[in-house]
Scaffold this motif. Sequence first.
Motif, mmCIF file in Angstrom:
data_model
loop_
_atom_site.group_PDB
_atom_site.id
_atom_site.type_symbol
_atom_site.label_atom_id
_atom_site.label_comp_id
_atom_site.label_asym_id
_atom_site.label_seq_id
_atom_site.Cartn_x
_atom_site.Cartn_y
_atom_site.Cartn_z
ATOM 1 N N ALA A 94 1.231 -1.338 0.298
ATOM 2 C CA ALA A 94 -0.158 0.507 0.134
ATOM 3 C C ALA A 94 0.541 1.699 -0.086
ATOM 4 O O ALA A 94 0.643 2.366 -0.549
ATOM 5 N N ARG A 95 2.140 1.170 0.829
ATOM 6 C CA ARG A 95 2.962 2.490 0.914
ATOM 7 C C ARG A 95 3.480 2.427 0.128
ATOM 8 O O ARG A 95 3.310 3.770 -1.346
ATOM 9 N N LEU A 96 3.648 2.039 -1.305
ATOM 10 C CA LEU A 96 4.372 1.877 -2.257
ATOM 11 C C LEU A 96 3.701 2.235 -3.197
ATOM 12 O O LEU A 96 4.261 2.814 -4.552
ATOM 13 N N GLY A 97 2.050 1.510 -3.768
ATOM 14 C CA GLY A 97 1.349 1.685 -4.222
ATOM 15 C C GLY A 97 1.289 3.401 -4.070
ATOM 16 O O GLY A 97 0.563 4.549 -5.477
ATOM 17 N N SER A 98 0.505 4.026 -3.170
ATOM 18 C CA SER A 98 0.729 5.270 -2.907
ATOM 19 C C SER A 98 1.466 6.131 -3.168
ATOM 20 O O SER A 98 0.872 7.478 -3.631
ATOM 21 N N ALA A 99 2.816 5.974 -3.177
ATOM 22 C CA ALA A 99 4.069 6.693 -3.503
ATOM 23 C C ALA A 99 3.817 7.089 -5.073
ATOM 24 O O ALA A 99 4.046 8.030 -5.789
ATOM 25 N N ALA A 100 3.752 5.327 -5.893
ATOM 26 C CA ALA A 100 3.580 6.014 -7.291
ATOM 27 C C ALA A 100 2.766 6.283 -8.345
ATOM 28 O O ALA A 100 2.189 7.342 -8.577
ATOM 29 N N ALA A 101 1.326 6.271 -6.662
ATOM 30 C CA ALA A 101 0.089 7.326 -7.473
ATOM 31 C C ALA A 101 0.395 8.802 -7.365
ATOM 32 O O ALA A 101 -0.003 9.632 -7.899
ATOM 33 N N LEU A 102 0.775 8.594 -5.564
ATOM 34 C CA LEU A 102 0.898 10.590 -5.949
ATOM 35 C C LEU A 102 2.182 10.637 -7.066
ATOM 36 O O LEU A 102 1.741 12.119 -7.440
ATOM 37 N N LEU A 103 3.262 9.931 -6.976
ATOM 38 C CA LEU A 103 4.146 10.925 -8.212
ATOM 39 C C LEU A 103 3.696 10.893 -9.276
ATOM 40 O O LEU A 103 4.231 11.428 -10.631
ATOM 41 N N ALA A 104 2.477 10.165 -9.542
ATOM 42 C CA ALA A 104 2.034 9.781 -11.173
ATOM 43 C C ALA A 104 1.273 11.320 -11.419
ATOM 44 O O ALA A 104 0.983 11.444 -12.796
ATOM 45 N N LEU A 105 0.674 11.503 -10.270
ATOM 46 C CA LEU A 105 0.026 13.091 -10.357
ATOM 47 C C LEU A 105 0.380 14.201 -10.536
ATOM 48 O O LEU A 105 0.451 15.028 -11.468
ATOM 49 N N THR A 106 2.572 14.093 -9.771
ATOM 50 C CA THR A 106 3.155 15.240 -9.909
ATOM 51 C C THR A 106 3.716 14.750 -11.271
ATOM 52 O O THR A 106 3.767 16.429 -11.837
ATOM 53 N N ALA A 107 3.294 14.211 -12.391
ATOM 54 C CA ALA A 107 4.367 13.965 -13.376
ATOM 55 C C ALA A 107 2.741 13.971 -14.214
ATOM 56 O O ALA A 107 3.368 15.259 -15.293
ATOM 57 N N ARG A 108 1.857 14.076 -14.427
ATOM 58 C CA ARG A 108 0.472 14.587 -14.857
ATOM 59 C C ARG A 108 0.630 16.228 -14.762
ATOM 60 O O ARG A 108 0.637 16.597 -15.542
ATOM 61 N N VAL A 109 0.811 16.758 -13.950
ATOM 62 C CA VAL A 109 0.873 18.100 -13.381
ATOM 63 C C VAL A 109 2.211 19.034 -14.155
ATOM 64 O O VAL A 109 2.463 19.872 -15.052
ATOM 65 N N ALA A 110 3.248 18.674 -13.896
ATOM 66 C CA ALA A 110 4.568 18.591 -14.702
ATOM 67 C C ALA A 110 4.541 18.411 -16.630
ATOM 68 O O ALA A 110 4.252 19.753 -17.562
ATOM 69 N N VAL A 111 3.744 17.252 -17.032
ATOM 70 C CA VAL A 111 3.937 17.364 -18.408
ATOM 71 C C VAL A 111 2.377 18.352 -19.183
ATOM 72 O O VAL A 111 2.574 18.660 -19.935
ATOM 73 N N VAL A 112 1.133 18.610 -18.335
ATOM 74 C CA VAL A 112 0.288 19.749 -18.346
ATOM 75 C C VAL A 112 1.356 21.033 -18.713
ATOM 76 O O VAL A 112 0.699 21.845 -19.049
ATOM 77 N N ALA A 113 1.908 21.592 -17.422
ATOM 78 C CA ALA A 113 2.188 22.582 -17.319
ATOM 79 C C ALA A 113 3.572 22.889 -18.005
ATOM 80 O O ALA A 113 3.543 24.385 -19.109
ATOM 81 N N VAL A 114 4.226 21.632 -18.950
ATOM 82 C CA VAL A 114 5.136 21.963 -20.622
ATOM 83 C C VAL A 114 4.298 22.435 -21.433
ATOM 84 O O VAL A 114 4.816 23.584 -22.321
ATOM 85 N N LEU A 115 3.389 21.813 -21.605
ATOM 86 C CA LEU A 115 2.575 22.025 -23.142
ATOM 87 C C LEU A 115 1.820 22.774 -22.827
ATOM 88 O O LEU A 115 1.624 23.766 -23.678
#
Length: 316
Positions: A94-115
């Motif tokens: 659960a800890r690693l899954g939550s970490a992956a989900a949160l970092l994926a959201l962060t990556a989404r914000v970064a990609v949207v910001a660049v575009l």
Amino acid sequence: MTLALGLLTVAVVIGVAAPLYLRIAVTPRLRPGLALAAWMHSLLTVVVALPLSGLLLALPAGSGLDGLVGMADNCVNVFVSRDDVAWAAWADVARLGSAAALLALTARVAVVAVLRVRRHRRHRREHVALLRSLGRADGAVLWLADTTPIAYSVGGRDGTIVATRGVERLNADERDAVLAHEWAHLRGRHHALVLAADIVAAALPFVPLCRQAPGAVRVLVELAADAAAARHHGPGPVRSALLAVTARQTPRTALAMSRDAVDARLLWLESGRLPTRRLPVRADYAAAAALTTVPAALSVTGVVLLVTLYCLAVVG
């Protein structure tokens, strides 16, 4: 893991509850710059808390930082010592899954910001280049040969104010109020704030704070610019200029206003409701930071207390 849970709780609490308590700051009795700063501080807190909590959750047990704030992991170790290895394994997943989900959201914000930033810069550059070929430049103001009174600003490193001959024909007080309003947009980097709100809304539309940010920020930057113009020229000329200037033909790069937002601005300008007393901008930042820090501190404190009680119950 305790700090990670605290930061995640901060993001959830502010992301859900902030639109409710930020309404308190949106009142004619307070400067609109305070409410604007509070919205932006809250958005920044959510955007920063998500990747930090994800990184802390991804840290392996026993690392230096984990040892400093690893109260929750100590509770897991108690279960392990009692041969409840299955529960510990699920907790780790659960800890690693939550970490992956949160970092994926962060990556989404970064990609949207660049575009979004690239597209915004391209549209702004093309729009200003076209206007420069059609109008005459007077410093940072581009004057267009149109009798309809239109004025707006285009943000960026070299901010530009676009106005028509119709604005030139207004009386001196109204014309100066219009230009002061647009200068306030450029000085306050309001276009960048609106773009940031659009980015988080597109990247995190399921977060109430992010979803409602574009509409709130657009209104607040206009109120803040009105207040800046009113400090120098009085609320009356700003109000009459707002009634004279149309926003129907402004492009997407401008801070175009809806009819409801214009009505709100007229209401705040009526009878001197809009505060015109000049105070340091840092005062708004400090008050906004305090408004954001209180729910954040309460969230972290609540998580620490719950984890502590849980650990005491496990050990007991």
